[in-house]
Scaffold this motif. Structure first.
Motif, PDB file in Angstrom:
ATOM      1  N   ILE A  29      -6.845   2.187   2.426  1.00 20.37           N
ATOM      2  CA  ILE A  29      -7.662   1.737   1.292  1.00 20.37           C
ATOM      3  C   ILE A  29      -7.589   0.227   1.144  1.00 20.37           C
ATOM      4  O   ILE A  29      -8.609  -0.445   0.945  1.00 20.37           O
ATOM      5  CB  ILE A  29      -7.224   2.447  -0.006  1.00 20.37           C
ATOM      6  N   LEU A  30      -6.385  -0.332   1.278  1.00 21.13           N
ATOM      7  CA  LEU A  30      -6.222  -1.777   1.106  1.00 21.13           C
ATOM      8  C   LEU A  30      -6.795  -2.566   2.278  1.00 21.13           C
ATOM      9  O   LEU A  30      -7.017  -3.772   2.160  1.00 21.13           O
ATOM     10  CB  LEU A  30      -4.753  -2.113   0.860  1.00 21.13           C
ATOM     11  N   ASN A  31      -7.045  -1.919   3.392  1.00 15.62           N
ATOM     12  CA  ASN A  31      -7.764  -2.560   4.491  1.00 15.62           C
ATOM     13  C   ASN A  31      -9.254  -2.604   4.198  1.00 15.62           C
ATOM     14  O   ASN A  31      -9.968  -3.457   4.705  1.00 15.62           O
ATOM     15  CB  ASN A  31      -7.533  -1.812   5.809  1.00 15.62           C
ATOM     16  N   GLU A  39      -5.527   2.479  -9.164  1.00 22.08           N
ATOM     17  CA  GLU A  39      -6.800   2.894  -8.572  1.00 22.08           C
ATOM     18  C   GLU A  39      -6.580   3.788  -7.350  1.00 22.08           C
ATOM     19  O   GLU A  39      -7.265   4.788  -7.173  1.00 22.08           O
ATOM     20  CB  GLU A  39      -7.616   1.668  -8.171  1.00 22.08           C
ATOM     21  N   ILE A  40      -5.602   3.412  -6.526  1.00 21.91           N
ATOM     22  CA  ILE A  40      -5.308   4.211  -5.332  1.00 21.91           C
ATOM     23  C   ILE A  40      -4.832   5.598  -5.742  1.00 21.91           C
ATOM     24  O   ILE A  40      -5.270   6.606  -5.181  1.00 21.91           O
ATOM     25  CB  ILE A  40      -4.266   3.506  -4.443  1.00 21.91           C
ATOM     26  N   ALA A  41      -3.946   5.653  -6.737  1.00 24.75           N
ATOM     27  CA  ALA A  41      -3.426   6.939  -7.210  1.00 24.75           C
ATOM     28  C   ALA A  41      -4.551   7.838  -7.709  1.00 24.75           C
ATOM     29  O   ALA A  41      -4.576   9.039  -7.408  1.00 24.75           O
ATOM     30  CB  ALA A  41      -2.388   6.707  -8.306  1.00 24.75           C
ATOM     31  N   GLN A  42      -5.485   7.266  -8.451  1.00 22.97           N
ATOM     32  CA  GLN A  42      -6.619   8.051  -8.943  1.00 22.97           C
ATOM     33  C   GLN A  42      -7.477   8.547  -7.786  1.00 22.97           C
ATOM     34  O   GLN A  42      -7.931   9.693  -7.776  1.00 22.97           O
ATOM     35  CB  GLN A  42      -7.461   7.213  -9.906  1.00 22.97           C
ATOM     36  N   GLU A  43      -7.680   7.690  -6.792  1.00 17.32           N
ATOM     37  CA  GLU A  43      -8.538   8.053  -5.657  1.00 17.32           C
ATOM     38  C   GLU A  43      -7.938   9.165  -4.803  1.00 17.32           C
ATOM     39  O   GLU A  43      -8.653  10.052  -4.338  1.00 17.32           O
ATOM     40  CB  GLU A  43      -8.790   6.817  -4.787  1.00 17.32           C
ATOM     41  N   GLU A  77      -1.343  -4.907 -14.482  1.00 17.98           N
ATOM     42  CA  GLU A  77      -1.811  -4.165 -13.317  1.00 17.98           C
ATOM     43  C   GLU A  77      -1.923  -5.147 -12.150  1.00 17.98           C
ATOM     44  O   GLU A  77      -2.505  -6.224 -12.279  1.00 17.98           O
ATOM     45  CB  GLU A  77      -3.176  -3.529 -13.606  1.00 17.98           C
ATOM     46  N   HIS A  78      -1.326  -4.777 -11.026  1.00 17.18           N
ATOM     47  CA  HIS A  78      -1.309  -5.631  -9.843  1.00 17.18           C
ATOM     48  C   HIS A  78      -2.352  -5.144  -8.840  1.00 17.18           C
ATOM     49  O   HIS A  78      -2.485  -3.934  -8.617  1.00 17.18           O
ATOM     50  CB  HIS A  78       0.080  -5.618  -9.193  1.00 17.18           C
ATOM     51  N   PHE A  79      -3.052  -6.088  -8.219  1.00 12.62           N
ATOM     52  CA  PHE A  79      -4.087  -5.770  -7.249  1.00 12.62           C
ATOM     53  C   PHE A  79      -3.701  -6.348  -5.891  1.00 12.62           C
ATOM     54  O   PHE A  79      -3.298  -7.501  -5.789  1.00 12.62           O
ATOM     55  CB  PHE A  79      -5.441  -6.329  -7.694  1.00 12.62           C
ATOM     56  N   TYR A  80      -3.838  -5.523  -4.873  1.00 10.92           N
ATOM     57  CA  TYR A  80      -3.423  -5.887  -3.524  1.00 10.92           C
ATOM     58  C   TYR A  80      -4.573  -5.733  -2.555  1.00 10.92           C
ATOM     59  O   TYR A  80      -5.548  -5.027  -2.819  1.00 10.92           O
ATOM     60  CB  TYR A  80      -2.279  -4.968  -3.059  1.00 10.92           C
ATOM     61  N   ARG A  81      -4.422  -6.364  -1.402  1.00  7.93           N
ATOM     62  CA  ARG A  81      -5.319  -6.152  -0.268  1.00  7.93           C
ATOM     63  C   ARG A  81      -4.487  -6.329   0.994  1.00  7.93           C
ATOM     64  O   ARG A  81      -3.428  -6.965   0.977  1.00  7.93           O
ATOM     65  CB  ARG A  81      -6.495  -7.120  -0.273  1.00  7.93           C
ATOM     66  N   ALA A  82      -4.982  -5.762   2.072  1.00  3.91           N
ATOM     67  CA  ALA A  82      -4.293  -5.933   3.354  1.00  3.91           C
ATOM     68  C   ALA A  82      -4.331  -7.408   3.722  1.00  3.91           C
ATOM     69  O   ALA A  82      -5.274  -8.122   3.366  1.00  3.91           O
ATOM     70  CB  ALA A  82      -4.957  -5.089   4.429  1.00  3.91           C
TER      71      ALA A  82
END
Length: 128
Positions: A29-31, A39-43, A77-82
């Motif tokens: 997802i982060l890629n 958001e990832i947990a909900q998805e 809330e923290h937001f990440y990306r690859a």
């Protein structure tokens, strides 16, 4: 001063990604986009604490980076990306040292392993 980061072998990195299906799914997802553990947990239908743990592991491996923080009801809330992946042409690749090519290969393999893990989680890998 933060401790110096050490180079992690490709085998260790790949093993760390696929060590848990949630970690592999979060990495995929982060890629694809920037997202928070919430958001990832909900998805993917998992507990946010569980997902947060695996995102922190990816952060420790320097596979993702923190890109934003947003206050939400007294928390952050923290937001990440690859981390940025460099894509090079065949000619550019030929001009690189073996060490530079190995870094590129490592990144490509990480993406493939994450896609495979996602297909296994979705039970679609062996469908065809």
């Amino acid at each position: 001063m933060p401790p110096a980061k050490t180079e992690v072998s490709m085998e260790t990195t790949l093993a760390s990604i696929v060590a848990h299906p949630t970690r592999a799914r979060a990495f995929t997802i982060l890629n694809e986009r920037t997202a928070s553990p919430v958001e990832i947990a909900q998805e993917i239908g998992k507990d946010v604490g569980h997902v947060g743990y695996h995102v922190r592991k990816l952060l420790q491996l320097d596979l993702v980076e923190l890109v934003d923080e947003r206050p939400v009801r007294g928390a952050v809330e923290h937001f990440y990306r690859a981390t940025v992946r460099s894509y090079v042409s065949t000619e550019e690749l030929a001009d690189q040292s073996i060490e530079e090519r190995e870094v590129y290969t490592r990144h490509i393999l990480q993406l493939h392993v994450a896609d495979i893990a996602r297909a296994l989680d979705a039970h679609t890998f062996d469908e065809r």
